[in-house]
Design an enzyme around this catalytic site. Structure first.
Site, PDB file in Angstrom:
ATOM      1  CG  HIS A   1     -34.384   7.164   7.839  1.00 55.21           C
ATOM      2  ND1 HIS A   1     -33.348   7.862   7.253  1.00 55.21           N
ATOM      3  CD2 HIS A   1     -35.372   8.064   8.081  1.00 55.21           C
ATOM      4  CE1 HIS A   1     -33.695   9.145   7.163  1.00 55.21           C
ATOM      5  NE2 HIS A   1     -34.926   9.296   7.652  1.00 55.21           N
TER       6      HIS A   1
ATOM      7  CD  GLU B   1     -34.561 -13.891  -3.244  1.00 60.15           C
ATOM      8  OE1 GLU B   1     -33.470 -13.839  -2.672  1.00 60.15           O
ATOM      9  OE2 GLU B   1     -35.235 -14.927  -3.346  1.00 60.15           O
TER      10      GLU B   1
END
Ligand code: ARG
Length: 476
Positions: free
Chosen positions: A166, A306
Site C-alpha cells: 500500500h 517515465e
C-alpha cells in the site's frame, strides 16, 4: 487536381485487372496501400517465395531453370531492399505485389510463382516468420535487462530498505531481493515469448486463399525449407486452411506478451522514479539516462523511466487494437486484417527500446546506502517480528498481533520509537514480552531469520543470485 483524386485511374490494376473495367481511384489507392508499412516484411516474404518456388520445382510445376531464375531474382531484390535501392510503389499495394511485379518484369518465369498460392497464405507465412524472428530478438534483450538487474542486486545484497505494501512501510527487504523480484517477472516474460515461438512454428503456406489448391503441392516440403520444423526436424504445418488464413491469435499473443512485459517494465520504472525522488533518495540514476529542465537548473529528471511507464500504455493499446479488430470478423480473410501490422511492429520496436533503456539506466545506477539505512532503521518495520517472537513464547498469533498493536499505540502516545519503550511499559502490556523483546530489533539478525525458500534472508538471496548468474551467462 482535386477532382481527379476521386476519379478512377485509366490504368487497370496489374494483378487483378482482368475482371475490372477501370483501375482504383487515387484516393482508394492511398487508402488501401500497406506497402508503406508492410515492406518491413520483405525479407520474410522473399524467403517464403523462394521456399514456395522450391516446392513448385519439386512437384514439377517449375523447371529447375525456372526455379533458379526465380530464386536468384529474389536474392537480387533482397539485396536491393537491404541497400535501400528497391523502389516501392504504393499503386502495387503491398509488399507481396511489389516484389512479385518487379520480379516478373525481370524474370518471366516469375509469372508462375503465384501458382497454388494466395496473398492470404503468403501474408500468414510472413507473419509467422516475423514472429519467430521477433521472439529470438527479444530473448537476448530480455536477458540483458535481467543481467543488469542481477548485477545491481549482487552489489546490494546487504543494502536493506523498507519493503512496501500500500506504499506504506511494511517489512525490511534487501535491495537485491526487490530487484530479483523483477528478474523473476522478466524470466516469465521470456518463457512466454518462447512458447509463442513454438505456436508460430507451423507453416500455413499452401492454405491458399481459403481452401488450398487443386494442384499437387507438397506443404511439408516448403515447411521444411522455411524451418517450420520440430526438434527432430519433422515438418510442422497448419491443419485447417480456413483457420490458417483468418486467425491472428499469434499476433494477439505477441502484442499481449509485449504489453505484459511493458507492464512489468512500467512497475520497475515506477519504483525507480520513486526511489530517485528526494523523498526516498534510495537510488542515483546516471546522467546518461536522465534529463534536465529548461527552466529549473537543479533538476535531474528520470525521463527514461517515465517514458518506459508511458510507452507501456501504448503497448496495451496495441494489444487492444488487435483483439478488437479480430473479434467480429466472419471467417476467413477480411481486409481489416491488413491493419494488424502497424500495432505489431510498434509493439516490437517499443518493447525492444524500453528493455534496452531500462538495462542502460540500471547499469549506471547506484544506491545511496546511507539513505537506505536511515529509512530501514524504522523499528516499526519489525513489529511483525515482535509478534512472531511472542508466537515463539506460545502466544496465539491473533493475540500477539493485538499486543504488539498496543505497543505501537503506546509508542505513538509517548512519541518514542517502538524499540525505545521501557521494559516496564512493555511488560505492563503483557508479561510474556519477557526480557528479550528488544533483541528483535537487530536488523541483521532479523534478515537472517528469513532464510526459507523465496524469502529475503541473505543466504537465500545469494543462492538465487548464483542461480540467475548461471542461467544468464552470455552465450557465445
Ligand atoms: N496486404 C494484405 C494484408 O496484409 C495481404 C493479403 C491481401 N489479400 C487479399 N485478398 N486482399 O492483409
Amino acid at each position: 487536381m482535386k477532382e481527379s483524386f476521386f476519379m478512377a485511374e485509366k490504368k487497370k490494376q496489374v494483378t487483378w485487372g482482368g475482371r475490372f473495367k477501370e483501375g482504383p481511384a487515387a484516393l482508394m489507392q492511398d487508402f488501401s496501400e500497406s506497402v508503406s508499412f508492410d515492406k518491413r516484411l520483405a525479407p520474410f516474404d522473399i524467403l517464403g517465395s523462394q521456399a514456395h518456388a522450391a516446392m513448385l520445382k519439386k512437384v514439377g510445376i517449375l523447371t529447375e531453370k525456372e526455379y533458379l531464375a526465380i530464386r536468384d531474382g529474389l536474392d537480387a531484390i533482397l539485396q536491393e531492399v537491404f541497400e535501400g535501392e528497391f523502389e516501392w510503389k504504393k499503386e502495387l499495394e503491398d509488399v507481396h505485389m511489389n516484389i512479385e511485379q518487379v520480379l516478373t518484369k525481370r524474370v518471366p518465369a516469375a509469372a508462375k510463382l503465384h501458382t497454388a498460392r494466395s496473398r492470404n497464405d503468403q501474408v500468414a507465412t510472413d507473419i509467422r516468420l516475423f514472429l519467430k524472428f521477433a521472439c529470438e530478438e527479444l530473448y537476448e534483450i530480455i536477458r540483458s535487462l535481467m543481467r543488469a538487474l542481477m548485477q545491481l542486486a549482487e552489489k546490494n545484497q546487504s543494502t536493506y530498505i523498507p519493503g512496501y505494501t500500500h506504499l506504506q512501510r511494511a517489512q525490511p527487504v534487501s535491495v537485491a531481493h526487490h530487484l530479483l523480484a523483477y528478474v523473476e517477472m522478466f524470466s516469465r516474460d521470456y518463457v512466454r515469448f518462447e512458447e509463442l515461438y513454438d505456436h508460430a512454428n507451423y507453416s500455413p503456406l499452401g492454405s491458399g486463399a481459403i481452401a488450398g489448391t487443386t494442384l499437387p503441392i507438397d506443404r511439408e516440403y516448403s515447411a521444411k525449407v522455411l524451418h517450420f520444423t520440430d526438434r527432430s526436424g519433422k515438418a510442422q504445418v497448419t491443419q485447417n486452411s480456413m483457420d490458417a488464413v483468418s486467425d491472428r491469435d499469434l499476433l494477439i499473443e505477441f502484442t499481449n506478451h509485449c504489453a505484459l512485459t511493458g507492464i512489468h517494465l512500467s512497475r520497475l520504472a515506477e519504483d525507480m522514479i520513486l526511489w530517485n525522488s528526494a523523498e526516498f533518495k534510495f537510488i542515483r540514476l546516471p546522467d546518461a539516462f536522465t534529463t534536465g529542465s529548461s527552466l529549473m537548473p537543479q533538476k535531474k529528471n528520470p525521463d527514461s523511466f517515465e517514458l518506459i511507464r508511458g510507452k507501456s500504455a501504448r503497448l496495451i493499446g496495441n494489444a487492444a487494437t488487435l483483439m478488437t479488430m479480430v473479434k467480429g470478423l466472419p471467417l476467413t480473410y477480411n481486409r481489416d486484417l491488413q491493419e494488424d501490422k502497424p500495432p505489431v511492429f510498434d509493439s516490437f520496436d517499443q518493447t525492444v527500446a524500453c528493455l534496452k533503456v531500462a538495462a542502460g539506466a540500471l547499469e549506471g545506477a547506484s544506491f545511496d546506502t546511507d539513505a537506505c539505512a536511515r529509512a530501514v532503521a524504522d523499528p516499526l518495520l519489525l513489529a511483525t517480528d515482535l509478534a512472531d517472537y511472542l508466537v515463539k513464547q506460545k502466544v496465539p498469533f491473533r493475540e500477539a498481533h493485538h499486543l504488539v498493536g498496543r505497543l505501537v499505540g503506546l509508542s505513538e502516545e509517548k512519541k518514542l520509537p517502538l524499540n525505545r519503550l521501557s521494559d516496564a511499559d512493555v511488560l505492563a502490556v503483557d508479561k510474556r514480552f519477557g526480557k528479550q523483546w528488544r533483541k528483535v530489533f537487530n536488523l541483521d539478525q532479523a534478515m537472517k531469520n528469513r532464510e526459507n525458500i523465496g524469502m529475503p534472508g541473505p543466504r537465500i538471496v545469494k543462492e538465487r543470485i548464483d542461480y540467475w548468474k548461471k542461467k544468464l551467462v552470455r552465450k557465445g
